[in-house]
Motif scaffolding. Sequence first.
Motif, PDB file in Angstrom:
ATOM      1  N   ILE A  93      41.528  40.636  59.757  1.00 39.77           N
ATOM      2  CA  ILE A  93      41.354  41.014  61.160  1.00 39.77           C
ATOM      3  C   ILE A  93      39.894  40.833  61.543  1.00 39.77           C
ATOM      4  N   SER A  94      39.676  40.642  62.834  1.00 39.25           N
ATOM      5  CA  SER A  94      38.321  40.534  63.388  1.00 39.25           C
ATOM      6  C   SER A  94      38.280  41.361  64.661  1.00 39.25           C
ATOM      7  N   PRO A  95      38.195  42.685  64.545  1.00 38.57           N
ATOM      8  CA  PRO A  95      38.314  43.576  65.703  1.00 38.57           C
ATOM      9  C   PRO A  95      37.184  43.406  66.706  1.00 38.57           C
ATOM     10  N   ALA A  96      37.445  43.820  67.931  1.00 40.91           N
ATOM     11  CA  ALA A  96      36.398  43.805  68.952  1.00 40.91           C
ATOM     12  C   ALA A  96      35.354  44.867  68.657  1.00 40.91           C
ATOM     13  N   ILE A  97      35.800  46.015  68.187  1.00 43.02           N
ATOM     14  CA  ILE A  97      34.921  47.161  67.939  1.00 43.02           C
ATOM     15  C   ILE A  97      35.109  47.634  66.499  1.00 43.02           C
ATOM     16  N   VAL A  98      34.001  47.895  65.828  1.00 42.61           N
ATOM     17  CA  VAL A  98      34.042  48.456  64.476  1.00 42.61           C
ATOM     18  C   VAL A  98      33.199  49.728  64.450  1.00 42.61           C
ATOM     19  N   ILE A  99      33.783  50.786  63.896  1.00 45.62           N
ATOM     20  CA  ILE A  99      33.080  52.052  63.705  1.00 45.62           C
ATOM     21  C   ILE A  99      33.021  52.296  62.206  1.00 45.62           C
ATOM     22  N   ILE A 100      31.829  52.584  61.701  1.00 40.27           N
ATOM     23  CA  ILE A 100      31.697  52.783  60.263  1.00 40.27           C
ATOM     24  C   ILE A 100      30.652  53.858  59.982  1.00 40.27           C
ATOM     25  N   GLU A 101      30.947  54.727  59.027  1.00 44.39           N
ATOM     26  CA  GLU A 101      30.027  55.790  58.663  1.00 44.39           C
ATOM     27  C   GLU A 101      28.858  55.224  57.861  1.00 44.39           C
ATOM     28  N   TYR A 102      27.670  55.751  58.109  1.00 40.92           N
ATOM     29  CA  TYR A 102      26.499  55.365  57.331  1.00 40.92           C
ATOM     30  C   TYR A 102      25.889  56.588  56.665  1.00 40.92           C
ATOM     31  N   ASN A 103      25.037  56.350  55.681  1.00 45.73           N
ATOM     32  CA  ASN A 103      24.365  57.453  55.006  1.00 45.73           C
ATOM     33  C   ASN A 103      22.919  57.498  55.474  1.00 45.73           C
TER      34      ASN A 103
END
Length: 316
Positions: A187-197
């Motif tokens: 997949i190549s989503p329009a929006i990506v949300i990802i947790e960072y440290n």
Amino acid sequence: MKALLRHIVDKIRTHLMYSTHQRLDKLSMLLGRQLSLHNSHLASKATLGGGQESIPIESSEFSVYSQNGEDGIIDFLLHILDLSEYPHAFVEFGVENYTESNTRFLLKLRNFQGLVIDGSQKNIDYIKRDEVYWKHDLHAQCEFITKDNINAIIQKWLDSRGLDNVALLSIDIDGNDYYVWESLTCISPAIVIIEYNALFGATQSVNIPYKEDFSRFEAHHSGLYFGASIRALIDLGKHKGYTFVGADSSGTNLFFVKQELLKNIQPFRIYPLEEYCKRHHARQSRDKNGKLNFVSHTQRNDLIATLPLHNLQTQH
């Protein structure tokens, strides 16, 4: 007789609790709809030629079901972006029992299709008993996600729905997040949300060494050793064709948008990366007995200072 009365009382209690929950949920959704209208007006200011200053995505935050204002930011991005080429679908993993998540408001407000994944069968069973599961096209799957199985898991769901992509992806597995996003190709989503440290700082491009069965609290009792630095994820996003558009005000999640979708949008306000790390004040660290010890500031860094990190700058 006593058993019968107890049974009746339990039934009444269950009914009252359910009724109260339903009413609170409806009120929350009503408030969410009103806040979504506010975001619609805010989004109109972000179009090119509007003569407005750049907008920080944090200004759109609100929470109906999300933990840190993600509901509002997602809603704002959906108002501002042209997603006509994307199916109304999402993938979120690391959802626990889905009562608190980044996509539940999206599911209920905009009737998206969705795949949610969690490593606990107990959590998945809970989701399947939730009325949201039959009211919407939501598929819940129990899997321990690795960089090697993620594409097969998602592709199988895509095929079952006749989809070839999704509009939104949310990654929060408290560990191998970087490696999973890096490996994701189906997949190549329009929006990506990802947790960072945020504890890894703003200058280093680092993440934890990959371990297929990584467990945050087994890796270190504090739970502070996980994931990747903000710079590492921004670099990865660029490599995959995404632009970093900001983070939530708690310093937990980063938001990325496909580069081509931002051509006619007023640039978002991006702060120095150090700002996104300094805003993280959560004191969720635990002691060796698993109890919260409320460690704060630089003491959090000291707890994990000697643990190994994979330096991505030296790799390239």
